[in-house]
Design an enzyme around this catalytic site. Structure first.
Site, PDB file in Angstrom:
ATOM      1  N   CYS A  65       0.846  -1.195   0.000  1.00 19.69           N
ATOM      2  CA  CYS A  65       0.000   0.000   0.000  1.00 19.69           C
ATOM      3  C   CYS A  65       0.885   1.252   0.000  1.00 19.69           C
ATOM      4  O   CYS A  65       1.900   1.314   0.684  1.00 19.69           O
ATOM      5  CB  CYS A  65      -0.903  -0.011   1.231  1.00 19.69           C
ATOM      6  SG  CYS A  65      -2.012   1.407   1.283  1.00 19.69           S
ATOM      7  N   CYS A  72       0.465   0.256  10.363  1.00 18.46           N
ATOM      8  CA  CYS A  72      -0.024  -0.766   9.435  1.00 18.46           C
ATOM      9  C   CYS A  72       1.067  -1.592   8.777  1.00 18.46           C
ATOM     10  O   CYS A  72       1.957  -1.059   8.097  1.00 18.46           O
ATOM     11  CB  CYS A  72      -0.885  -0.100   8.359  1.00 18.46           C
ATOM     12  SG  CYS A  72      -1.685  -1.343   7.314  1.00 18.46           S
ATOM     13  N   CYS A 109     -16.700  -8.929   6.100  1.00 16.74           N
ATOM     14  CA  CYS A 109     -16.019  -7.656   5.839  1.00 16.74           C
ATOM     15  C   CYS A 109     -14.780  -7.900   4.996  1.00 16.74           C
ATOM     16  O   CYS A 109     -13.911  -8.678   5.396  1.00 16.74           O
ATOM     17  CB  CYS A 109     -15.583  -7.008   7.144  1.00 16.74           C
ATOM     18  SG  CYS A 109     -16.892  -6.890   8.350  1.00 16.74           S
ATOM     19  N   CYS A 140     -19.673  -5.789   4.147  1.00 12.00           N
ATOM     20  CA  CYS A 140     -18.942  -4.578   4.499  1.00 12.00           C
ATOM     21  C   CYS A 140     -17.650  -4.609   3.693  1.00 12.00           C
ATOM     22  O   CYS A 140     -17.051  -5.676   3.550  1.00 12.00           O
ATOM     23  CB  CYS A 140     -18.626  -4.572   5.997  1.00 12.00           C
ATOM     24  SG  CYS A 140     -17.689  -3.108   6.512  1.00 12.00           S
ATOM     25  N   CYS A 200     -19.438   2.383   8.970  1.00 16.20           N
ATOM     26  CA  CYS A 200     -18.668   1.695  10.005  1.00 16.20           C
ATOM     27  C   CYS A 200     -17.412   2.535  10.197  1.00 16.20           C
ATOM     28  O   CYS A 200     -16.577   2.619   9.290  1.00 16.20           O
ATOM     29  CB  CYS A 200     -18.314   0.277   9.537  1.00 16.20           C
ATOM     30  SG  CYS A 200     -17.176  -0.572  10.654  1.00 16.20           S
ATOM     31  N   ARG A 272     -17.871  -2.199  18.312  1.00 12.02           N
ATOM     32  CA  ARG A 272     -17.168  -3.470  18.074  1.00 12.02           C
ATOM     33  C   ARG A 272     -15.818  -3.509  18.781  1.00 12.02           C
ATOM     34  O   ARG A 272     -14.970  -2.631  18.590  1.00 12.02           O
ATOM     35  CB  ARG A 272     -16.971  -3.702  16.571  1.00 12.02           C
ATOM     36  CG  ARG A 272     -16.264  -5.038  16.273  1.00 12.02           C
ATOM     37  CD  ARG A 272     -16.254  -5.407  14.802  1.00 12.02           C
ATOM     38  NE  ARG A 272     -17.586  -5.375  14.258  1.00 12.02           N
ATOM     39  CZ  ARG A 272     -17.969  -4.543  13.294  1.00 12.02           C
ATOM     40  NH1 ARG A 272     -17.118  -3.708  12.767  1.00 12.02           N
ATOM     41  NH2 ARG A 272     -19.214  -4.557  12.873  1.00 12.02           N
TER      42      ARG A 272
HETATM   43  N1  SAM Z   1      -6.626   0.552   3.178  1.00 13.80           N
HETATM   44  C1  SAM Z   1      -7.905   0.941   3.627  1.00 13.80           C
HETATM   45  C2  SAM Z   1      -7.868   2.142   4.556  1.00 13.80           C
HETATM   46  O1  SAM Z   1      -6.903   2.275   5.307  1.00 13.80           O
HETATM   47  O2  SAM Z   1      -8.812   2.929   4.519  1.00 13.80           O
HETATM   48  C3  SAM Z   1      -8.663  -0.169   4.295  1.00 13.80           C
HETATM   49  C4  SAM Z   1      -7.943  -1.219   5.138  1.00 13.80           C
HETATM   50  S1  SAM Z   1      -7.194  -0.656   6.647  1.00 13.80           S
HETATM   51  C5  SAM Z   1      -6.168  -2.017   7.076  1.00 13.80           C
HETATM   52  C6  SAM Z   1      -8.528  -0.644   7.807  1.00 13.80           C
HETATM   53  C7  SAM Z   1      -8.254  -0.204   9.204  1.00 13.80           C
HETATM   54  O3  SAM Z   1      -7.608  -1.223   9.934  1.00 13.80           O
HETATM   55  C8  SAM Z   1      -7.391   1.005   9.447  1.00 13.80           C
HETATM   56  O4  SAM Z   1      -8.036   2.213   9.233  1.00 13.80           O
HETATM   57  C9  SAM Z   1      -7.033   0.843  10.912  1.00 13.80           C
HETATM   58  O5  SAM Z   1      -7.989   1.499  11.727  1.00 13.80           O
HETATM   59  C10 SAM Z   1      -7.107  -0.676  11.123  1.00 13.80           C
HETATM   60  N2  SAM Z   1      -5.761  -1.222  11.397  1.00 13.80           N
HETATM   61  C11 SAM Z   1      -4.784  -1.433  10.509  1.00 13.80           C
HETATM   62  N3  SAM Z   1      -3.670  -1.917  11.091  1.00 13.80           N
HETATM   63  C12 SAM Z   1      -3.944  -2.009  12.414  1.00 13.80           C
HETATM   64  C13 SAM Z   1      -3.188  -2.410  13.563  1.00 13.80           C
HETATM   65  N4  SAM Z   1      -1.920  -2.802  13.444  1.00 13.80           N
HETATM   66  N5  SAM Z   1      -3.792  -2.402  14.769  1.00 13.80           N
HETATM   67  C14 SAM Z   1      -5.082  -1.991  14.888  1.00 13.80           C
HETATM   68  N6  SAM Z   1      -5.840  -1.590  13.831  1.00 13.80           N
HETATM   69  C15 SAM Z   1      -5.285  -1.580  12.623  1.00 13.80           C
HETATM   70 FE1  SF4 Z   2      -2.751   1.241   3.425  1.00 17.98          FE
HETATM   71 FE2  SF4 Z   2      -2.722   0.119   5.822  1.00 17.98          FE
HETATM   72 FE3  SF4 Z   2      -3.065   2.722   5.629  1.00 17.98          FE
HETATM   73 FE4  SF4 Z   2      -5.038   1.071   4.808  1.00 17.98          FE
HETATM   74  S1  SF4 Z   2      -4.290   1.308   6.892  1.00 17.98           S
HETATM   75  S2  SF4 Z   2      -4.241   2.884   3.744  1.00 17.98           S
HETATM   76  S3  SF4 Z   2      -3.791  -0.639   4.042  1.00 17.98           S
HETATM   77  S4  SF4 Z   2      -1.211   1.579   5.009  1.00 17.98           S
END
Ligand code: SAM
Ligand code: SF4
Ligand code: DTB
Length: 330
Positions: A65, A72, A109, A140, A200, A272
């Site tokens: 990404c 992330c 989801c 979702c 959500c 949640r």
């Molecule tokens: N890439 C898209 C975005 O960021 O909008 C969708 C997927 S992203 C992985 C969805 C959500 O997962 C993020 O906004 C974050 O709140 C949550 N998330 C990601 N990594 C995480 C982590 N290590 N611990 C807790 N929540 C996490």
């Molecule tokens: Fe990309 Fe992770 Fe950020 Fe979603 S949360 S935009 S997957 S870096």
């Protein structure tokens, strides 16, 4: 104005969109037992207190990404040792959805590691949504930022919920993410709401934010013209290689208090208990349910990290006498 027996103060309605920081701080600093009592009492006005909705997650496009979200493992900027995967074929996604349904999930989801999807990606996601709906599950997706046209396509495709988190307060946001703005997120959320898709939206705790940041995140959510139907509260899952690895762990009671305050501020929403359950004791999860959490992510995996094994969750549900029920908004 009348006295509300549950909240204790004088409110015209408990469904409010005008929360002020001092009021939220006052909730946070109540004695723990008082806060839990208020949250649980209000919870019972809107929900069956022993019913927990269960959603299952699938990463339909993993890693690589372009964004720099500091938590992330899927960001291309960090080396979390993750194997990237292109957008999955529709039939494989439907196989996973069938398994999730057999295990008892009512909502499926699908998450994609994109800043924003391409139009042709949205067409494939629409096929996934239609297939999952045919299985009788709620759908979702979380795909990043959307255009008006893409949002409309998802709505026409029958999408029930769009997940897009604010993650933290506007003030703390730039400490965590620099490649898109808070306003970008709010704009996508407005598009989703205006298209008639359920929202959500929640955040992550334990990223080094302050008490005020947590309160301000909840104010952002509760002061939207309509409360998000689902509010995921994630505890940061610390992943080696990401900038937030090594952040000081959050006091579990602050996490539980946040669930309770969210429940009070958004009494009709599904709150949640999301990422981070693997590192929570059963007792902590039980307190989160008592505080008003009434939904979980179920299944051995979140998107890329571990979630409690389904068997552990079933045993916990049994010990607490809670059961998975339907879905939807109160
Ligand atoms: N890439 C898209 C975005 O960021 O909008 C969708 C997927 S992203 C992985 C969805 C959500 O997962 C993020 O906004 C974050 O709140 C949550 N998330 C990601 N990594 C995480 C982590 N290590 N611990 C807790 N929540 C996490
Ligand atoms: Fe990309 Fe992770 Fe950020 Fe979603 S949360 S935009 S997957 S870096
Ligand atoms: C949400 O609030 N939490 C989920 C879902 N929405 C998409 C994702 C949690 C991801 C945890 C880290 C991972 O497994 O990659």
């Amino acid at each position: 104005m009348s006295a509300n027996p549950v909240i204790g103060g004088h409110f015209t309605s408990v469904i409010r969109h005008n929360w002020q920081l001092n009021e939220v701080e006052a909730l946070y600093t109540l004695p723990f037992n008082d806060l839990m009592f208020k949250a649980q009492s209000l919870h019972r006005n809107y929900f069956d207190p022993n019913e927990i909705q269960i959603s299952s997650l699938l990463s339909i496009k993993t890693g690589s990404c372009s964004e720099d979200c500091g938590y992330c493992p899927q960001s291309a900027r960090y080396d979390a040792g993750l194997k990237s995967e292109a957008l999955m074929p529709v039939d494989e996604v439907l196989q996973a959805a069938r398994r999730a349904k057999e295990q008892g999930a009512s909502r499926f989801c699908m998450g994609a590691a994109w800043r924003k999807p391409k139009d042709k990606d949205v067409e494939r996601v629409v096929e996934m949504i239609q297939g999952v709906k045919e299985l009788g599950m709620e759908t979702c997706v979380t795909l990043g930022m959307l255009t008006d046209e893409q949002t409309q396509r998802l709505k026409e495709g029958g999408l029930d919920y769009y997940n897009h988190n604010l993650d933290t307060s506007e003030d703390y946001y730039s400490e965590v993410i620099t490649t898109r703005t808070y306003q970008d997120r709010l704009d996508t959320l407005t598009r989703v709401r205006n298209a008639g898709i359920s929202v959500c939206c929640g955040g992550i705790l334990g990223m080094g934010e302050s008490d005020a940041d947590r309160a301000k995140l909840l104010i952002q959510l509760a002061n939207m013209p309509k409360h998000p139907e689902s509010v995921p509260v994630n505890m940061l899952v610390q992943v080696e290689g990401t900038p937030l690895m090594g952040t000081e762990a959050l006091d579990p009671f602050i996490f539980i208090r946040t669930i309770a305050v969210a429940r009070i501020m958004m009494p009709q929403s599904r709150v949640r208990l999301s990422a981070g359950r693997t590192n929570m004791s059963d007792e902590m999860q039980a307190l989160c349910f008592l505080a008003g959490a009434n939904s979980i992510f179920y299944g051995d995996k979140l998107l890329t990290t571990d979630n409690p094994m389904t068997n552990r969750d079933l045993v916990l549900f049994n010990r607490l006498g809670v059961y998975s029920g339907g879905s939807s908004y109160a």
